[in-house]
Design a protein around this motif. Structure first.
Motif, mmCIF file in Angstrom:
data_model
loop_
_atom_site.group_PDB
_atom_site.id
_atom_site.type_symbol
_atom_site.label_atom_id
_atom_site.label_comp_id
_atom_site.label_asym_id
_atom_site.label_seq_id
_atom_site.Cartn_x
_atom_site.Cartn_y
_atom_site.Cartn_z
ATOM 1 N N ILE A 1 33.832 40.042 35.681
ATOM 2 C CA ILE A 1 32.379 39.915 35.485
ATOM 3 C C ILE A 1 31.850 38.739 36.304
ATOM 4 O O ILE A 1 30.816 38.854 36.979
ATOM 5 C CB ILE A 1 32.043 39.750 33.993
ATOM 6 C CG1 ILE A 1 32.278 41.072 33.264
ATOM 7 C CG2 ILE A 1 30.614 39.257 33.795
ATOM 8 C CD1 ILE A 1 32.207 40.969 31.744
ATOM 9 N N LYS A 2 32.550 37.604 36.261
ATOM 10 C CA LYS A 2 32.109 36.444 37.046
ATOM 11 C C LYS A 2 32.095 36.763 38.529
ATOM 12 O O LYS A 2 31.180 36.369 39.256
ATOM 13 C CB LYS A 2 33.026 35.250 36.772
ATOM 14 C CG LYS A 2 32.787 34.617 35.426
ATOM 15 C CD LYS A 2 33.726 33.440 35.210
ATOM 16 C CE LYS A 2 33.515 32.847 33.829
ATOM 17 N NZ LYS A 2 34.444 31.731 33.565
ATOM 18 N N GLU A 3 33.124 37.473 38.993
ATOM 19 C CA GLU A 3 33.191 37.850 40.408
ATOM 20 C C GLU A 3 32.033 38.778 40.779
ATOM 21 O O GLU A 3 31.407 38.611 41.832
ATOM 22 C CB GLU A 3 34.538 38.511 40.712
ATOM 23 C CG GLU A 3 34.745 38.859 42.159
ATOM 24 C CD GLU A 3 34.731 37.636 43.061
ATOM 25 O OE1 GLU A 3 34.261 37.763 44.210
ATOM 26 O OE2 GLU A 3 35.172 36.560 42.634
ATOM 27 N N LEU A 4 31.724 39.728 39.940
ATOM 28 C CA LEU A 4 30.606 40.633 40.212
ATOM 29 C C LEU A 4 29.281 39.880 40.248
ATOM 30 O O LEU A 4 28.410 40.172 41.078
ATOM 31 C CB LEU A 4 30.543 41.745 39.159
ATOM 32 C CG LEU A 4 31.626 42.815 39.242
ATOM 33 C CD1 LEU A 4 31.572 43.723 38.015
ATOM 34 C CD2 LEU A 4 31.455 43.627 40.516
ATOM 35 N N ARG A 5 29.122 38.916 39.374
ATOM 36 C CA ARG A 5 27.887 38.114 39.372
ATOM 37 C C ARG A 5 27.761 37.309 40.660
ATOM 38 O O ARG A 5 26.665 37.185 41.207
ATOM 39 C CB ARG A 5 27.868 37.184 38.165
ATOM 40 C CG ARG A 5 27.563 37.904 36.885
ATOM 41 C CD ARG A 5 27.520 36.955 35.718
ATOM 42 N NE ARG A 5 27.177 37.675 34.495
ATOM 43 C CZ ARG A 5 27.460 37.241 33.281
ATOM 44 N NH1 ARG A 5 28.075 36.076 33.118
ATOM 45 N NH2 ARG A 5 27.124 37.941 32.225
ATOM 46 N N ARG A 6 28.889 36.758 41.136
ATOM 47 C CA ARG A 6 28.857 36.005 42.393
ATOM 48 C C ARG A 6 28.473 36.912 43.562
ATOM 49 O O ARG A 6 27.737 36.524 44.452
ATOM 50 C CB ARG A 6 30.223 35.377 42.662
ATOM 51 C CG ARG A 6 30.451 34.110 41.927
ATOM 52 C CD ARG A 6 31.724 33.412 42.432
ATOM 53 N NE ARG A 6 32.338 32.797 41.273
ATOM 54 C CZ ARG A 6 33.529 33.075 40.781
ATOM 55 N NH1 ARG A 6 34.298 33.960 41.387
ATOM 56 N NH2 ARG A 6 33.989 32.475 39.717
ATOM 57 N N GLU A 7 28.999 38.142 43.558
ATOM 58 C CA GLU A 7 28.709 39.083 44.640
ATOM 59 C C GLU A 7 27.260 39.540 44.594
ATOM 60 O O GLU A 7 26.665 39.822 45.630
ATOM 61 C CB GLU A 7 29.629 40.301 44.539
ATOM 62 C CG GLU A 7 31.077 39.988 44.854
ATOM 63 C CD GLU A 7 31.993 41.161 44.582
ATOM 64 O OE1 GLU A 7 31.502 42.252 44.178
ATOM 65 O OE2 GLU A 7 33.213 41.009 44.773
ATOM 66 N N ARG A 8 26.668 39.635 43.404
ATOM 67 C CA ARG A 8 25.297 40.123 43.250
ATOM 68 C C ARG A 8 24.254 39.078 43.604
ATOM 69 O O ARG A 8 23.141 39.420 43.998
ATOM 70 C CB ARG A 8 25.073 40.557 41.803
ATOM 71 C CG ARG A 8 24.765 42.011 41.697
ATOM 72 C CD ARG A 8 24.613 42.509 40.331
ATOM 73 N NE ARG A 8 23.684 41.726 39.514
ATOM 74 C CZ ARG A 8 23.507 41.916 38.228
ATOM 75 N NH1 ARG A 8 24.191 42.830 37.618
ATOM 76 N NH2 ARG A 8 22.661 41.193 37.547
ATOM 77 N N ARG A 9 24.544 37.833 43.521
ATOM 78 C CA ARG A 9 23.552 36.775 43.752
ATOM 79 C C ARG A 9 22.904 36.849 45.128
ATOM 80 O O ARG A 9 21.687 36.754 45.224
ATOM 81 C CB ARG A 9 24.170 35.408 43.514
ATOM 82 C CG ARG A 9 24.334 35.121 42.053
ATOM 83 C CD ARG A 9 24.805 33.727 41.798
ATOM 84 N NE ARG A 9 25.012 33.563 40.370
ATOM 85 C CZ ARG A 9 25.982 32.886 39.835
ATOM 86 N NH1 ARG A 9 26.862 32.267 40.604
ATOM 87 N NH2 ARG A 9 26.094 32.784 38.535
#
Length: 140
Positions: A121-129
């Motif tokens: 989830i943290k990785e996906l949030r970083r990619e979405r920013r």
């Protein structure tokens, strides 16, 4: 130790049907740990007695034949703590210990899975920013 019980009473006390107990006695079915613990409790045997019988041994009664239970502090109403190295005499103790070990293992697996999902989830949030910042610029 003679308990003067009928087989139907043993089955009921062990929480199984008389027919199932009959199949066990005739060696037509196997005994699960829970069934063994129930039989040990019904027949007033120590934990492990069913396994001893299956290995050609004899059961161990909880109390020797003809003995009376000793008057203990607990019987007089006092509350006592078991010694740290005392093994519980309950015939289902080994079964319950096995369940607790499996529960602990399953909890550890679930905690690891949760930690892994949190990392994803943290990785996906970083990619979405960066995508969110691009949309803001276009909309402004």
């Amino acid at each position: 130790m003679a308990l003067r019980m009928q087989w139907d009473e043993v089955a009921k006390t062990a929480d199984m049907s008389p027919a199932h107990l009959r199949r066990i006695r005739k060696n037509e079915t196997s005994i699960t740990p829970l069934m063994g613990a129930g039989l040990e409790a019904a027949l007033q045997w120590r934990a492990g007695s069913v396994e001893a019988i299956l290995l050609g041994g004899t059961p161990t009664p909880i109390r020797p034949a003809g003995s009376l239970p000793a008057l203990t502090a607990q019987a007089e109403g006092a509350v006592t703590q078991p010694e740290a190295d005392d093994e519980p005499d309950s015939p289902i103790a080994p079964y319950l210990k096995g369940i607790l070990e499996r529960v602990d293992q399953r909890l550890a697996e679930m905690n690891e899975r949760i930690a892994e999902q949190n990392r994803e989830i943290k990785e996906l949030r970083r990619e979405r920013r960066p995508d969110e910042e691009d949309r803001r610029r276009k909309g402004a």
